[in-house]
Design an enzyme around this catalytic site. Structure first.
Site, PDB file in Angstrom:
ATOM      1  N   GLU A 607     -19.980  36.245  -8.451  1.00 40.52           N
ATOM      2  CA  GLU A 607     -21.051  37.246  -8.428  1.00 40.52           C
ATOM      3  C   GLU A 607     -20.929  38.229  -9.581  1.00 40.52           C
ATOM      4  O   GLU A 607     -21.926  38.730 -10.084  1.00 40.52           O
ATOM      5  CB  GLU A 607     -21.000  38.034  -7.110  1.00 40.52           C
ATOM      6  CG  GLU A 607     -21.093  37.170  -5.864  1.00 40.52           C
ATOM      7  CD  GLU A 607     -20.664  37.925  -4.621  1.00 40.52           C
ATOM      8  OE1 GLU A 607     -21.542  38.405  -3.890  1.00 40.52           O
ATOM      9  OE2 GLU A 607     -19.449  38.046  -4.391  1.00 40.52           O
ATOM     10  N   ASP A 631     -26.655  38.413  -6.139  1.00 43.16           N
ATOM     11  CA  ASP A 631     -25.892  39.484  -6.777  1.00 43.16           C
ATOM     12  C   ASP A 631     -25.605  39.185  -8.246  1.00 43.16           C
ATOM     13  O   ASP A 631     -25.622  40.091  -9.092  1.00 43.16           O
ATOM     14  CB  ASP A 631     -24.573  39.729  -6.030  1.00 43.16           C
ATOM     15  CG  ASP A 631     -24.718  40.775  -4.941  1.00 43.16           C
ATOM     16  OD1 ASP A 631     -25.629  41.613  -5.049  1.00 43.16           O
ATOM     17  OD2 ASP A 631     -23.938  40.751  -3.983  1.00 43.16           O
ATOM     18  N   CYS A 678     -25.233  29.826  -3.019  1.00 42.42           N
ATOM     19  CA  CYS A 678     -25.988  30.386  -1.902  1.00 42.42           C
ATOM     20  C   CYS A 678     -26.809  31.557  -2.429  1.00 42.42           C
ATOM     21  O   CYS A 678     -26.276  32.468  -3.054  1.00 42.42           O
ATOM     22  CB  CYS A 678     -25.055  30.837  -0.776  1.00 42.42           C
ATOM     23  SG  CYS A 678     -23.624  31.787  -1.313  1.00 42.42           S
TER      24      CYS A 678
END
Length: 758
Positions: A607, A631, A678
């Site tokens: 991230e 993110d 994801c």
């Protein structure tokens, strides 16, 4: 001047009628600036012209009649240039257009400034004077400042004005803009629901009979539990059982360890049941609304809804609302999950909520029901919406009130296409996600958005790619015990036997503070969060890992994922603690040969952009990589996607984001490390194809998107999407990427998914 400016803006925003507000404003500006004329022109982007709507100085008969094209006259020039225009003698300017009906022959000096809201010109504010002169810098600065402050108020006022206009102007097709809460489109009549009772109306009072008040509260709790049981029974068999966890969460909040006990304690201190309830609920609402994370902030709505439901039963009232029509669009200031449960069997076809976001439980439940929803619509009066016909576009987040026949025909065609598409997609739900030329990818679930876990055993998912563990920590007054966590994790792991379940360790801090562990920071997105907080508090981390390991005994399908990793050192330290938990637990438990404590696979979430350049070193330390694309996109583009002012810049198809994702895939392939993703990108048809081409092994998404993405993957050739990716990586703007991908979906015969992938 500052006081005058604030007064003008405040009076404008408080005026309920747009025409009256605009007229009052031009009068005030003319008086304040001591000019001979002040006028307002509003932009009609559909007709590509500005309409003179208010003036103190121009002919009254020209108001609402005189139009100036976007490329015509001085007003059009201000709009084109998007900056102030100060002219000493306007009538001698080559761009000046003479409009005899406005009677401005004696006016020479002209100062115009655009009114811009979120990069869109809403109108032009101008002042004029008979004397041929340039307006001073101070006068220009005042008008520019005023127009900038008026922009938001005008945008909100236009929303209400738009509804009134559409009642009479059949040609109008402008939409009210909100947030896409649940995909799909629907045409229908709006049915407005107002709250029957509200804790906001309760006044704090003491009692001399606390025992009686306790009895009343306990009866209200019992009745409220029955209400939620009835809601659950109404929805069972209609949606996945996991989505009903929302109502289990409500009931858990009533447990002695949570809200129920706190209210009882307040009553024992001498408050009436209603007063005690108000104090506790308001306290929780304030805590949740103060959080920066949009999903957790939405829990304030759930708490408030629960409080109002309890108050309703305390007052022993019954909901006696007018019956809705046979089919309707549910509209409320804040649609709640309880409202959807109440109305879903009565002809509910769509949802419009003035408040809320796509993270609210109402939006989650709407998606589970397959009902289009638009959340966070512009501030408008509910009374103006009741019983009006509308179009709800759950893809774009648009609401069309009183749409014309042409627009209705267009959307009716879209609805028919959607129905046919849904029937097709359902057929591949149980089939593998494999391309026509034999390239396979695994599709998994994102879960954990409710107090239990969201999944559907019938979704066709190959396990859980991301289980968020935060909710059990949020809905409490203290950290959950090891046994409580073990019980919950075992339920999740056992739901997917022989399939991997990836659990992310506690990802809170900064933007997702716990009510009992508050964290206040100036810049929470770059602060103390994720793995940073759990490494600083190993007692929390070790307890959670031990619970995961215990739950995995006999299941053997656990994988552990570490969030917000930004260095190799963090991975080393987390691995050391996981090993410590493993050896401690092995020593404590007496296992049989059939049931042994196994060491799970350990992975990291990618991230933080900086970690992209340390993947080769990390490859030797972990078993898998998983990209948190939401993110990562936010950090790469330096955009807070929850900030309405800049959220338009947040785009997963930005060339920098796509190139970063491709670089991660290339590094993972070289290091032979399995790679998953994801995030919202995985659940979009075009996004899923790009990730497939890049070489991602698994994609994780919500249950309702699994079948759709399977269908798309099963109807393309892998070599085709590789060629598509190669071209996409050469494009320089998000707009070019979107246009090209939509063209390719059409060429692949997947045109019906272009809208679904917006």
């Amino acid at each position: 001047m500052l006081t005058t400016l604030r007064k003008i803006v405040l009076e404008f925003s408080q005026n309920a009628e747009l025409d009256s507000a605009l007229h009052r404003m031009v009068v005030q500006i003319k008086e304040t600036m001591n000019t001979d004329c002040c006028s307002i022109y509003l932009a009609d982007h559909h007709k590509q012209h500005f309409l003179l709507v208010a003036s103190d100085g121009l002919a009254e008969r020209s108001l609402g009649q005189t139009t100036i094209g976007f490329t015509e006259g001085l007003v059009g020039l201000v709009g084109q240039r998007e900056e102030p225009l100060n002219i000493a003698n306007a009538q001698h300017h080559p761009q000046f257009v003479h409009a005899p009906e406005v009677e401005e022959d004696e006016l020479n000096a002209f100062l115009g400034t655009p009114i811009i809201h979120r990069r869109k010109v809403l109108g032009i504010l101008s002042i004029q004077q008979k004397e041929a002169r340039y307006f001073t810098e101070n006068e220009e600065a005042f008008l520019v400042t005023l127009s900038a402050q008026l922009a938001t108020s005008l945008a909100n006022a236009e929303a209400n004005f738009l509804i009134t206009e559409q009642d009479t102007n059949s040609h109008w097709t402008k939409a009210l803009q909100g947030v896409a809460g649940s995909s799909g489109v629907m045409i229908g009549e709006m049915f407005v629901v107002y709250p029957v009772v509200s804790l906001a109306t309760v006044y704090l009072q003491r009692t001399k009979t606390p025992v009686l008040e306790l009895q009343l509260f306990e009866e209200a709790v019992t009745k409220t539990r029955i209400d939620f049981d009835l809601m659950t029974s109404k929805l069972q068999g209609i949606i996945a059982d996991s989505s009903l966890d929302i109502f289990d969460m409500y009931k858990q909040l009533l447990d002695n360890a949570n809200i129920g006990k706190e209210v009882s304690d307040k009553i024992k201190l001498g408050w009436t049941a209603e007063s005690a309830l108000k104090q506790i609920i308001d306290g929780y609402v304030i805590q949740f609304e103060a959080l920066d994370d949009s999903y957790f902030r939405e829990r304030a709505s759930d708490i408030r809804d629960l409080g109002n439901r309890l108050l309703l039963n305390l007052k022993n009232l019954n909901i006696n609302e007018k019956a809705p029509p046979n089919e309707f669009i549910l509209v409320a200031e804040e649609v709640t999950a309880a409202m959807l449960a109440q109305y879903q069997h009565q002809g509910l076809k769509g949802v419009v909520s003035l408040l809320g976001s796509n993270n609210s439980h109402a939006a989650i439940l709407a998606r589970a029901l397959g009902v289009p929803a638009v959340m966070g619509i512009d501030k408008i009066s509910l009374s103006r919406l009741h019983q009006k016909n509308c179009i709800v576009d759950g893809y774009s987040g648009e609401l069309f009130v009183q749409p014309n026949e042409a627009l209705q025909r267009e959307y009716q065609h879209l609805i028919k296409q959607e129905t046919r598409l849904a029937d097709k997609v359902k057929k591949v739900e149980k089939l593998p996600a494999i391309t026509k030329d034999g390239h396979a990818i695994e599709l998994q679930l994102n879960a954990g958005l409710s107090s239990g876990f969201e999944h559907s055993k019938n979704s066709g998912a190959a396990g859980i790619g991301l289980y968020r563990t935060e909710i059990p920590f949020m809905n409490r007054s203290c950290f959950p015990s090891e046994s409580e966590q073990t019980q919950l994790y075992r339920q999740v792991l056992s739901a997917f036997p022989n399939q991997p379940v990836t659990m992310r360790t506690l990802d809170v801090g900064g933007d997702k503070s716990l009510p009992y562990f508050p964290i206040n920071e100036d810049n929470p997105f770059l602060g103390w969060r994720g793995i940073r907080i759990t490494l600083d508090h190993p007692e929390i981390f070790l307890l959670q890992v031990r619970a995961m390991l215990r739950a995995n005994v006999g299941q053997e399908n656990l994988e552990i994922m570490l969030p917000m990793i930004s260095s190799v050192v963090e991975v080393d330290e987390a691995s050391r603690l996981i090993n410590q938990a493993y050896y401690e637990l092995s020593a404590e438990l007496n296992f049989t040969s059939e049931k042994k404590l196994t060491r799970p696979k350990i992975g990291i979430m990618i991230e933080v952009p900086g970690i992209i350049y340390q993947l080769p070193e990390l490859a030797d330390k972990v078993d898998f990589f998983s990209v948190g694309s939401n993110d990562l996109t936010q950090y790469l583009l330096a955009v807070d996607r929850n900030n309405a002012r800049v959220s338009g810049l947040y785009n997963s198809y930005h060339p920098a984001v796509l190139r970063a994702l491709n670089h991660i895939a290339e590094q993972s392939t070289r290091s032979l490390v399995p790679l998953s993703l994801c995030g919202e990108l995985a659940s979009e048809p075009a996004g899923a194809l790009l990730l497939l081409a890049m070489g991602y092994d698994k994609l994780s998404m919500n249950a309702h998107n699994i079948a759709k993405i399977k269908w798309v993957i099963r109807h393309v050739d892998f070599h085709q999407v590789k060629l598509m990716l190669a071209h996409v990586l050469t494009l320089s703007t998000s707009k070019k990427v979107h246009s090209y991908l939509n063209e390719q979906l059409e060429l692949f015969g997947l045109g019906g998914f272009v809208r679904a992938g917006r």
